[in-house]
Design an enzyme around this catalytic site. Structure first.
Site, mmCIF file in Angstrom:
data_model
loop_
_atom_site.group_PDB
_atom_site.id
_atom_site.type_symbol
_atom_site.label_atom_id
_atom_site.label_comp_id
_atom_site.label_asym_id
_atom_site.label_seq_id
_atom_site.Cartn_x
_atom_site.Cartn_y
_atom_site.Cartn_z
ATOM 1 N N VAL A 23 0.844 -1.202 0.000
ATOM 2 C CA VAL A 23 0.000 0.000 0.000
ATOM 3 C C VAL A 23 0.876 1.247 0.000
ATOM 4 O O VAL A 23 0.684 2.187 -0.776
ATOM 5 C CB VAL A 23 -0.942 0.003 1.223
ATOM 6 N N PRO A 43 10.261 -0.493 9.361
ATOM 7 C CA PRO A 43 11.339 -1.446 9.645
ATOM 8 C C PRO A 43 11.771 -2.176 8.373
ATOM 9 O O PRO A 43 12.952 -2.444 8.181
ATOM 10 C CB PRO A 43 10.706 -2.428 10.640
ATOM 11 N N PRO A 228 -24.171 -4.781 -34.374
ATOM 12 C CA PRO A 228 -25.393 -5.451 -34.831
ATOM 13 C C PRO A 228 -26.647 -5.063 -34.056
ATOM 14 O O PRO A 228 -27.743 -5.414 -34.459
ATOM 15 C CB PRO A 228 -25.062 -6.917 -34.599
ATOM 16 N N ASP A 251 -28.449 4.836 -40.106
ATOM 17 C CA ASP A 251 -29.131 3.850 -40.937
ATOM 18 C C ASP A 251 -30.290 3.219 -40.194
ATOM 19 O O ASP A 251 -30.389 3.307 -38.983
ATOM 20 C CB ASP A 251 -28.148 2.737 -41.313
ATOM 21 N N LYS A 273 -31.963 3.176 -45.977
ATOM 22 C CA LYS A 273 -32.473 2.812 -47.298
ATOM 23 C C LYS A 273 -33.107 1.428 -47.199
ATOM 24 O O LYS A 273 -32.686 0.590 -46.449
ATOM 25 C CB LYS A 273 -31.331 2.759 -48.315
ATOM 26 N N GLY A 304 -25.004 0.327 -39.320
ATOM 27 C CA GLY A 304 -25.080 -0.971 -38.651
ATOM 28 C C GLY A 304 -23.801 -1.757 -38.900
ATOM 29 O O GLY A 304 -23.162 -1.610 -39.937
ATOM 30 N N THR A 334 -19.088 -6.496 -37.170
ATOM 31 C CA THR A 334 -19.934 -6.798 -38.320
ATOM 32 C C THR A 334 -20.867 -7.968 -38.019
ATOM 33 O O THR A 334 -20.618 -8.779 -37.120
ATOM 34 C CB THR A 334 -19.051 -7.086 -39.554
ATOM 35 N N ALA A 335 -21.971 -8.033 -38.773
ATOM 36 C CA ALA A 335 -23.026 -9.018 -38.489
ATOM 37 C C ALA A 335 -22.492 -10.445 -38.433
ATOM 38 O O ALA A 335 -22.909 -11.223 -37.568
ATOM 39 C CB ALA A 335 -24.136 -8.906 -39.537
ATOM 40 N N MET A 386 -27.574 -9.917 -46.514
ATOM 41 C CA MET A 386 -28.677 -9.497 -47.394
ATOM 42 C C MET A 386 -29.198 -10.657 -48.233
ATOM 43 O O MET A 386 -29.528 -10.493 -49.394
ATOM 44 C CB MET A 386 -28.206 -8.357 -48.321
HETATM 45 N N1 SAH Z 1 -22.376 -3.057 -42.457
HETATM 46 C C1 SAH Z 1 -23.224 -4.131 -41.955
HETATM 47 C C2 SAH Z 1 -23.886 -4.870 -43.069
HETATM 48 C C3 SAH Z 1 -24.836 -4.063 -43.867
HETATM 49 S S1 SAH Z 1 -25.662 -5.016 -45.066
HETATM 50 C C4 SAH Z 1 -22.392 -5.056 -41.093
HETATM 51 O O1 SAH Z 1 -21.163 -4.941 -41.068
HETATM 52 O O2 SAH Z 1 -22.981 -5.894 -40.409
HETATM 53 C C5 SAH Z 1 -27.134 -5.466 -44.200
HETATM 54 C C6 SAH Z 1 -27.141 -6.949 -43.879
HETATM 55 O O3 SAH Z 1 -26.355 -7.201 -42.737
HETATM 56 C C7 SAH Z 1 -28.491 -7.492 -43.527
HETATM 57 O O4 SAH Z 1 -29.257 -7.777 -44.673
HETATM 58 C C8 SAH Z 1 -28.123 -8.743 -42.773
HETATM 59 O O5 SAH Z 1 -27.750 -9.764 -43.667
HETATM 60 C C9 SAH Z 1 -26.889 -8.310 -42.039
HETATM 61 N N2 SAH Z 1 -27.182 -7.873 -40.659
HETATM 62 C C10 SAH Z 1 -26.961 -6.660 -40.124
HETATM 63 N N3 SAH Z 1 -27.340 -6.633 -38.828
HETATM 64 C C11 SAH Z 1 -27.779 -7.865 -38.539
HETATM 65 C C12 SAH Z 1 -28.305 -8.481 -37.370
HETATM 66 N N4 SAH Z 1 -28.424 -7.809 -36.210
HETATM 67 N N5 SAH Z 1 -28.668 -9.793 -37.439
HETATM 68 C C13 SAH Z 1 -28.553 -10.473 -38.584
HETATM 69 N N6 SAH Z 1 -28.067 -9.942 -39.727
HETATM 70 C C14 SAH Z 1 -27.696 -8.648 -39.706
#
Ligand code: SAH
Length: 474
Positions: A23, A43, A228, A251, A273, A304, A334-335, A386
């Site tokens: 300490v 000490p 995600p 998005d 979109k 996302g 990423t997803a 997708m």
């Molecule tokens: N930039 C995103 C992907 C965009 S394209 C990424 O890195 O994840 C969009 C596609 O991502 C969706 O059609 C689906 O296939 C996937 N996706 C994104 N979020 C998701 C989720 N929470 N669960 C399952 N698929 C997901």
């Protein structure tokens, strides 16, 4: 307020530390960082303290081997009692009181004349937090929160401002104008360049601001991956960007929980979109980024998952680059990575898959353009983005190019979110799932042996539904 907060200049001033254990060592370390001349009374002392004593180039530490005596407080500005004997500590406290020397007894607010706060150190910027001894655990919690909010660049920014302080003062004698400049520095380009680890550019930017303060002040864009859906999967950089944003262009895929973490005053602009959305919409997003950044705002372009994985992040940055708008990128989970983790599907596995491919199955041309013979290889995991509308085509192409009909497939809808649903099937049965399974977007499709592991390794949300079993039961 029971305690008076202050920052003391202890350089070359004597501080007495009573105690020589772990300490005491921590306190000595901190005191030496602040340039104090430390006398240790104990000490015995730890190895580390001994090594400091032996360091000949260093005379800031002295050691009195033995017990505490009140006379040792002579010439000390502060004392810290860090023995594990409360009576000994109390003796130091009493001696301090008698001689007007402030004494801190470690972990004992009652005996202490001063307490040592929890700190967030971005020197020269230091934040001190205290609960007045009432609940140190709370002070530590606050400290952790602040640690995550303030990135490392705060220290270098403070050093830069210190160096320019006099010049800024003479260039901006008016207090209000000076404050305006500082505000702009800490919120704008100079701070952004520090975050991007470009200290020289930051300094040039600061100089430019001082020399032509009336010039148009440009904002910047941070392209941020929101992951995600589960807000716990945001990076610290993403969180900071959200909390500093003036405008957030987000998005459709970005979850409400993530949006809830953004700065309350930030203007939120949904620019999502629909699948198949056309380039007009994309052009509008470009224009919005440019408009807001040109007006001097901190823009967060929030996407996302990861902005560079099927997110058109590259195109957006190319546009900004063409228009001379500064940008930063914060990657996201990423997803494929998230859905694998939250469904219990390791995307690679020594026994089943040595590689993984991220594939866009956006209907139309992109599906035709894929290298199907390569995708149909064994021992490789495919993660289709997708792909909901293209399940039948994915199945037909992979089978036609030789991937086995019994290859496991997992479809993960709303990965990492409360509504997550995982469906396990095989390549053969994928068309049946497509026609009767009511697969919802967003969904990720994982093809490969590893998908079968979800039966054993699922841990999040409801257990996976097994499509063949459902069909047989029907
Ligand atoms: N930039 C995103 C992907 C965009 S394209 C990424 O890195 O994840 C969009 C596609 O991502 C969706 O059609 C689906 O296939 C996937 N996706 C994104 N979020 C998701 C989720 N929470 N669960 C399952 N698929 C997901």
């Amino acid at each position: 307020m029971r305690y008076f907060p202050l920052f003391a200049d202890l350089r070359r001033r004597r501080v007495l530390v009573v105690g020589g254990g772990a300490v005491a060592q921590r306190k000595v370390q901190l005191l030496l960082d602040a340039g104090a001349a430390v006398t240790i009374v104990a000490p015995q002392i730890t190895q580390w303290l001994q090594s400091k004593l032996q360091d000949a180039s260093f005379d800031a530490v002295g050691w009195v081997a033995g017990d505490f005596d009140p006379s040792q407080l002579e010439g000390a500005v502060l004392a810290i009692a860090a023995t594990d004997d409360r009576a000994a500590n109390a003796q130091v406290a009493a001696a301090g009181l008698a001689r007007g020397v402030l004494v801190n007894v470690v972990d004992d607010a009652e005996l202490s004349g001063f307490i040592v706060p929890a700190i967030v150190d971005r020197s020269p910027l230091v934040i001190a937090i205290s609960s007045g001894g009432a609940a140190p655990v709370l002070a530590r919690l606050v400290r952790e929160r602040l640690e995550s909010l303030l990135d490392e660049s705060f220290g270098s920014l403070a050093v830069l401002l210190e160096r320019w302080r006099a010049r800024i003062r003479s260039a901006f004698p008016d207090v209000a104008a000076r404050r305006g400049l500082y505000e702009h520095v800490v919120r704008g380009a100079v701070a952004a360049l520090m975050r991007a680890k470009q200290p020289q550019c930051a300094e040039r930017e600061l100089q430019a601001l001082i020399e032509r303060p009336a010039g148009p002040q440009r904002g910047s864009v941070i392209l941020v991956g929101a992951g995600p859906g589960d807000p716990g999967l945001l990076t610290l950089n993403a969180l900071r960007a959200l909390q500093q944003a003036d405008v957030i262009l987000h998005d459709r895929l970005v979850s409400e929980e993530v949006m809830a973490l953004a700065r309350r005053d930030a203007q939120r602009v949904p620019v999502g979109k629909i699948a198949g959305g056309h380039s007009v919409a994309q052009r509008r997003i470009h224009e919005l980024m440019l408009e807001h950044a040109s007006a001097g705002r901190n823009v967060v372009r929030l996407k996302g998952g990861d902005p560079f994985i099927f997110g058109r992040g590259g195109e957006e940055l190319e546009y900004l680059e063409e228009h001379g708008i500064r940008f930063e990128v914060v990657p996201g989970i990423t997803a494929a990575i998230a859905c694998g983790a939250y469904a219990g599907i390791p995307l690679t596995h020594r026994e089943h898959a040595q590689s993984v491919r991220l594939v866009t199955a956006h209907c139309g041309d992109s599906l035709e353009a894929l290298d199907w013979p390569a995708l149909a290889q064994e021992r490789e995991t495919l993660a289709f983005y997708m792909g909901v509308a293209g399940l039948e085509k994915i199945r037909a192409r992979l089978l036609a190019h030789g991937r086995a009909g019994r290859t496991p497939v997992a479809v993960i809808e709303h990965g990492s979110r409360r509504e997550q649903r995982v469906t396990l099937t095989t390549l053969d049965d994928l068309d049946d799932l497509a026609s009767r399974g009511q697969v919802m977007s967003p969904a990720l499709i994982i093809v490969g042996e590893v998908a079968a592991l979800a039966r054993r390794l699922h841990w999040f949300g409801v257990p996976p539904r097994v499509w063949e079993a459902l069909r047989e039961a029907a």
